[in-house]
Design a protein around this motif. Structure first.
Motif, PDB file in Angstrom:
ATOM      1  N   SER A   1      14.961  13.844 -43.342  1.00  0.00           N
ATOM      2  CA  SER A   1      14.527  14.253 -42.008  1.00  0.00           C
ATOM      3  C   SER A   1      15.509  13.757 -40.963  1.00  0.00           C
ATOM      4  O   SER A   1      15.802  14.435 -39.979  1.00  0.00           O
TER       5      SER A   1
ATOM      6  N   LYS B   1       5.951   7.877 -26.732  1.00  0.00           N
ATOM      7  CA  LYS B   1       7.293   8.178 -26.244  1.00  0.00           C
ATOM      8  C   LYS B   1       7.555   9.678 -26.130  1.00  0.00           C
ATOM      9  O   LYS B   1       8.589  10.080 -25.582  1.00  0.00           O
ATOM     10  N   LYS B   2       6.622  10.493 -26.669  1.00  0.00           N
ATOM     11  CA  LYS B   2       6.727  11.950 -26.593  1.00  0.00           C
ATOM     12  C   LYS B   2       8.002  12.484 -27.251  1.00  0.00           C
ATOM     13  O   LYS B   2       8.573  13.476 -26.832  1.00  0.00           O
ATOM     14  N   ARG B   3       8.433  11.803 -28.322  1.00  0.00           N
ATOM     15  CA  ARG B   3       9.604  12.284 -29.052  1.00  0.00           C
ATOM     16  C   ARG B   3       9.153  13.204 -30.181  1.00  0.00           C
ATOM     17  O   ARG B   3       8.026  13.121 -30.665  1.00  0.00           O
ATOM     18  N   THR B   4      10.039  14.086 -30.593  1.00  0.00           N
ATOM     19  CA  THR B   4       9.744  14.979 -31.701  1.00  0.00           C
ATOM     20  C   THR B   4       9.966  14.242 -33.019  1.00  0.00           C
ATOM     21  O   THR B   4      11.032  13.675 -33.245  1.00  0.00           O
ATOM     22  N   VAL B   5       8.939  14.236 -33.862  1.00  0.00           N
ATOM     23  CA  VAL B   5       9.047  13.632 -35.193  1.00  0.00           C
ATOM     24  C   VAL B   5       9.068  14.757 -36.209  1.00  0.00           C
ATOM     25  O   VAL B   5       8.163  15.584 -36.267  1.00  0.00           O
ATOM     26  N   SER B   6      10.105  14.805 -37.004  1.00  0.00           N
ATOM     27  CA  SER B   6      10.289  15.880 -37.977  1.00  0.00           C
ATOM     28  C   SER B   6       9.112  15.958 -38.952  1.00  0.00           C
ATOM     29  O   SER B   6       8.596  14.931 -39.402  1.00  0.00           O
ATOM     30  N   PRO B   7       8.648  17.173 -39.290  1.00  0.00           N
ATOM     31  CA  PRO B   7       7.586  17.312 -40.303  1.00  0.00           C
ATOM     32  C   PRO B   7       7.979  16.652 -41.621  1.00  0.00           C
ATOM     33  O   PRO B   7       7.134  16.122 -42.338  1.00  0.00           O
TER      34      PRO B   7
ATOM     35  N   ALA C   1      17.901  16.147 -38.670  1.00  0.00           N
ATOM     36  CA  ALA C   1      17.888  16.008 -37.210  1.00  0.00           C
ATOM     37  C   ALA C   1      19.290  15.851 -36.666  1.00  0.00           C
ATOM     38  O   ALA C   1      19.616  16.310 -35.584  1.00  0.00           O
TER      39      ALA C   1
ATOM     40  N   TRP D   1       6.975  13.072 -41.591  1.00  0.00           N
ATOM     41  CA  TRP D   1       5.556  12.873 -41.882  1.00  0.00           C
ATOM     42  C   TRP D   1       5.297  12.974 -43.388  1.00  0.00           C
ATOM     43  O   TRP D   1       4.528  12.190 -43.939  1.00  0.00           O
TER      44      TRP D   1
ATOM     45  N   ARG E   1       5.781   9.644 -31.380  1.00  0.00           N
ATOM     46  CA  ARG E   1       5.308  11.006 -31.128  1.00  0.00           C
ATOM     47  C   ARG E   1       4.389  11.082 -29.920  1.00  0.00           C
ATOM     48  O   ARG E   1       4.536  11.980 -29.071  1.00  0.00           O
TER      49      ARG E   1
END
Length: 305
Positions: free
Chosen positions: A301, A118-124, A305, A127, A115
């Protein structure tokens, strides 16, 4: 979709083998072999067996570029050698439950790396899966029963979590170029060479292999030669689970794979109950169920995705 299910099954079977190997390794250690020597012979035996197999099957699979070599060496040093060595250091100084919880924070570190670095989107949902799974680990290990903390042990366990994160992240990246067998040769080979530098083979206690080991628990009074248990650790406790975990990594992300790895403590508890008569209490059973819920959320998740 079928590919993902196969990857999940491979990771689950790898966790199963690693968990059962914990019982066998405990017998070997109780028989008098040091954790360091067991890790050394485990890595070296696995390396030699897989190297011979791959040289006969497809030697070109081991080829790499100068750019890939540092990653392969890092995979062996951190993902294989460090994970095992740091785990042994931590359990020598901490209650096993505390060491286990700290080690299995690796999915959280992986998610944070993806997150914020690497600035990737991690699904809520991921988490939530991580959080629920971590709570389940706390319940399963009952950390409140082992509150005496040793500074070196805590540092070793946290570093072990980082090393395990490297294992999943590097394994995911390298798995796009190298086969599972090739990664095992590189990883186990680097680890074996590293241990040989500090623990020369000419000083190995080979006489231990000829001793007889009591199987304890359900099989107390029965004995097996030490060499047979060591062979099990090398083959079924190293080659087989590493192959399945690396195969699973090729079909899933590092974050999802590391969460599925939380199955290992559950399997370990089941085997300890069956073989060593160590049973789950109600709190631990709840923890096992919570871990499964966390794994399900993390897997969903990935599916969303």
């Amino acid at each position: 979709m079928l590919k993902h299910y196969r990857a999940e099954l491979a990771l689950g079977f790898g966790a199963l083998c690693f968990a059962f190997n914990g019982v066998i390794a405990k017998l070997v250690l109780q028989g008098g072999l040091s954790p360091w020597r067991l890790t050394e012979i485990r890595c070296t035996g696995g390396f030699i067996a897989m190297l011979i197999y791959l040289l006969l099957k497809n030697p070109r699979a081991l080829q790499c570029t100068k750019r890939e070599l540092p990653m392969l060496i890092s995979f062996g040093l951190f993902g294989v050698a460090a994970v095992q060595a740091l785990y042994f250091i931590s359990i020598e100084r901490l209650h096993v439950s505390i060491a286990l919880i700290l080690e299995f924070t690796s999915p959280i570190w992986i998610a944070l790396w993806l997150r914020f670095v690497k600035k990737r989107t991690v699904s809520p949902l991921m988490w939530w899966g991580l959080s629920v799974g971590f709570v389940g680990l706390i319940l399963l290990a009952q950390v409140w029963k082992g509150l005496t903390l040793n500074g070196i042990g805590v540092i070793a366990a946290i570093l072990d979590a980082f090393a395990m994160s490297c294992y999943f992240l590097l394994g995911e990246s390298l798995g796009k170029k190298f086969s599972s067998e090739a990664l095992m040769v590189w990883g186990l080979g680097v680890a074996a060479f590293s241990f040989a530098l500090f623990l020369p083979w000419w000083k190995f206690p080979f006489s231990y292999l000829g001793t007889s080991i009591d199987l304890h628990g359900r099989f107390a009074g029965h004995h097996l030669p030490a060499w047979s248990l060591v062979i099990w650790v090398v083959v079924m406790g190293t080659l087989v689970p590493y192959f399945f975990v690396l195969t699973g990594l090729r079909g899933l992300t590092a974050s999802t794979s590391s969460v599925i790895g939380m199955l290992e403590p559950i399997f370990a508890g089941i085997f300890a109950w069956w073989w060593l008569a160590e049973s789950f209490n109600q709190v631990q059973l709840v923890g096992a169920v919570v871990i499964l819920v966390g794994i399900y959320l993390a897997d969903r998740s990935r599916a969303n995705a």
